[in-house]
Design a protein around this motif. Structure first.
Motif, mmCIF file in Angstrom:
data_model
loop_
_atom_site.group_PDB
_atom_site.id
_atom_site.type_symbol
_atom_site.label_atom_id
_atom_site.label_comp_id
_atom_site.label_asym_id
_atom_site.label_seq_id
_atom_site.Cartn_x
_atom_site.Cartn_y
_atom_site.Cartn_z
ATOM 1 N N LEU A 58 31.927 35.549 43.909
ATOM 2 C CA LEU A 58 31.960 36.714 43.014
ATOM 3 C C LEU A 58 33.043 37.699 43.439
ATOM 4 O O LEU A 58 33.675 38.340 42.599
ATOM 5 C CB LEU A 58 30.598 37.404 42.992
ATOM 6 C CG LEU A 58 29.552 36.743 42.122
ATOM 7 C CD1 LEU A 58 28.172 37.292 42.436
ATOM 8 C CD2 LEU A 58 29.877 36.942 40.658
ATOM 9 N N GLY A 59 33.259 37.822 44.741
ATOM 10 C CA GLY A 59 34.274 38.747 45.249
ATOM 11 C C GLY A 59 35.699 38.335 44.930
ATOM 12 O O GLY A 59 36.596 39.185 44.873
ATOM 13 N N VAL A 60 35.925 37.062 44.707
ATOM 14 C CA VAL A 60 37.267 36.571 44.383
ATOM 15 C C VAL A 60 37.613 36.828 42.911
ATOM 16 O O VAL A 60 38.788 36.929 42.547
ATOM 17 C CB VAL A 60 37.362 35.061 44.710
ATOM 18 C CG1 VAL A 60 38.635 34.441 44.178
ATOM 19 C CG2 VAL A 60 37.264 34.846 46.200
ATOM 20 N N GLN A 61 36.618 36.997 42.091
ATOM 21 C CA GLN A 61 36.854 37.113 40.654
ATOM 22 C C GLN A 61 37.714 38.321 40.258
ATOM 23 O O GLN A 61 38.552 38.197 39.362
ATOM 24 C CB GLN A 61 35.533 37.105 39.895
ATOM 25 C CG GLN A 61 34.726 35.831 40.090
ATOM 26 C CD GLN A 61 35.545 34.570 39.923
ATOM 27 O OE1 GLN A 61 36.180 34.365 38.897
ATOM 28 N NE2 GLN A 61 35.543 33.719 40.937
ATOM 29 N N PRO A 62 37.576 39.481 40.901
ATOM 30 C CA PRO A 62 38.489 40.582 40.543
ATOM 31 C C PRO A 62 39.967 40.242 40.781
ATOM 32 O O PRO A 62 40.836 40.723 40.059
ATOM 33 C CB PRO A 62 38.035 41.736 41.432
ATOM 34 C CG PRO A 62 36.591 41.459 41.672
ATOM 35 C CD PRO A 62 36.495 39.957 41.761
ATOM 36 N N ALA A 63 40.237 39.388 41.762
ATOM 37 C CA ALA A 63 41.627 38.963 42.001
ATOM 38 C C ALA A 63 42.137 38.140 40.819
ATOM 39 O O ALA A 63 43.311 38.220 40.454
ATOM 40 C CB ALA A 63 41.720 38.156 43.286
ATOM 41 N N LEU A 64 41.251 37.362 40.216
ATOM 42 C CA LEU A 64 41.651 36.579 39.050
ATOM 43 C C LEU A 64 41.805 37.476 37.823
ATOM 44 O O LEU A 64 42.735 37.305 37.031
ATOM 45 C CB LEU A 64 40.645 35.460 38.777
ATOM 46 C CG LEU A 64 40.989 34.480 37.656
ATOM 47 C CD1 LEU A 64 42.345 33.834 37.893
ATOM 48 C CD2 LEU A 64 39.915 33.417 37.553
ATOM 49 N N ILE A 65 40.916 38.445 37.678
ATOM 50 C CA ILE A 65 41.038 39.391 36.562
ATOM 51 C C ILE A 65 42.334 40.180 36.683
ATOM 52 O O ILE A 65 42.980 40.486 35.674
ATOM 53 C CB ILE A 65 39.815 40.317 36.507
ATOM 54 C CG1 ILE A 65 38.568 39.513 36.152
ATOM 55 C CG2 ILE A 65 40.017 41.436 35.483
ATOM 56 C CD1 ILE A 65 37.275 40.292 36.273
ATOM 57 N N ALA A 66 42.751 40.478 37.906
ATOM 58 C CA ALA A 66 44.005 41.196 38.126
ATOM 59 C C ALA A 66 45.210 40.370 37.673
ATOM 60 O O ALA A 66 46.309 40.913 37.515
ATOM 61 C CB ALA A 66 44.152 41.562 39.603
ATOM 62 N N GLY A 67 45.000 39.088 37.426
ATOM 63 C CA GLY A 67 46.062 38.238 36.906
ATOM 64 C C GLY A 67 46.528 38.660 35.523
ATOM 65 O O GLY A 67 47.529 38.163 35.016
ATOM 66 N N TYR A 68 45.822 39.599 34.916
ATOM 67 C CA TYR A 68 46.264 40.173 33.639
ATOM 68 C C TYR A 68 47.683 40.720 33.776
ATOM 69 O O TYR A 68 48.448 40.689 32.813
ATOM 70 C CB TYR A 68 45.291 41.276 33.210
ATOM 71 C CG TYR A 68 45.555 41.810 31.826
ATOM 72 C CD1 TYR A 68 45.016 41.175 30.719
ATOM 73 C CD2 TYR A 68 46.357 42.930 31.622
ATOM 74 C CE1 TYR A 68 45.258 41.636 29.440
ATOM 75 C CE2 TYR A 68 46.608 43.406 30.350
ATOM 76 C CZ TYR A 68 46.059 42.761 29.260
ATOM 77 O OH TYR A 68 46.314 43.227 28.001
ATOM 78 N N ALA A 69 48.031 41.185 34.956
ATOM 79 C CA ALA A 69 49.382 41.704 35.193
ATOM 80 C C ALA A 69 50.429 40.584 35.137
ATOM 81 O O ALA A 69 51.576 40.825 34.764
ATOM 82 C CB ALA A 69 49.449 42.417 36.542
#
Length: 110
Positions: A58-69
């Motif tokens: 679950l903690g890794v998921q914000p890093a993937l969401i940040a891929g929006y950049a």
């Protein structure tokens, strides 16, 4: 959970040609981000027997969401996988709760 991480890594790697052709092109930063994230997901797939693994997933998921950049579709994939991981965490907690003494009936009805 390990298979989910491997599928997530595959989806991240499949974003490489999309970002390269449809997006702004692959820069060193976007290439490193996508390959690094996929490598991390593959590494984490081997650690799923640990009791803390679900929380790291679950903690890794914000890093993937940040891929929006990098490309908006990568962020959308991050949101979808975050929802999936939240569902997995809920189902895991529900199974653990039902296996507590006195909650599971012998006939399996609840």
């Amino acid at each position: 959970m390990a298979v989910t991480l491997l599928l997530e890594a595959i989806v991240v790697l499949l974003a490489l040609p999309v970002v390269g052709s449809v997006g702004g092109g692959l820069s060193a930063a976007s290439l490193g981000y996508l390959i690094g994230l996929a490598a991390l997901l593959i590494l984490l797939s081997g650690l799923q027997r640990r009791p803390w693994a679900i929380w790291v997933n679950l903690g890794v998921q914000p890093a993937l969401i940040a891929g929006y950049a990098v490309y908006p579709a990568v962020g959308v994939v991050g949101v979808l996988f975050t929802a999936l991981w939240l569902l997995i965490a809920y189902l895991r907690a529900e199974v653990k709760r039902r296996h507590e003494p006195g909650l599971a009936s012998p006939d399996g009805s609840g």
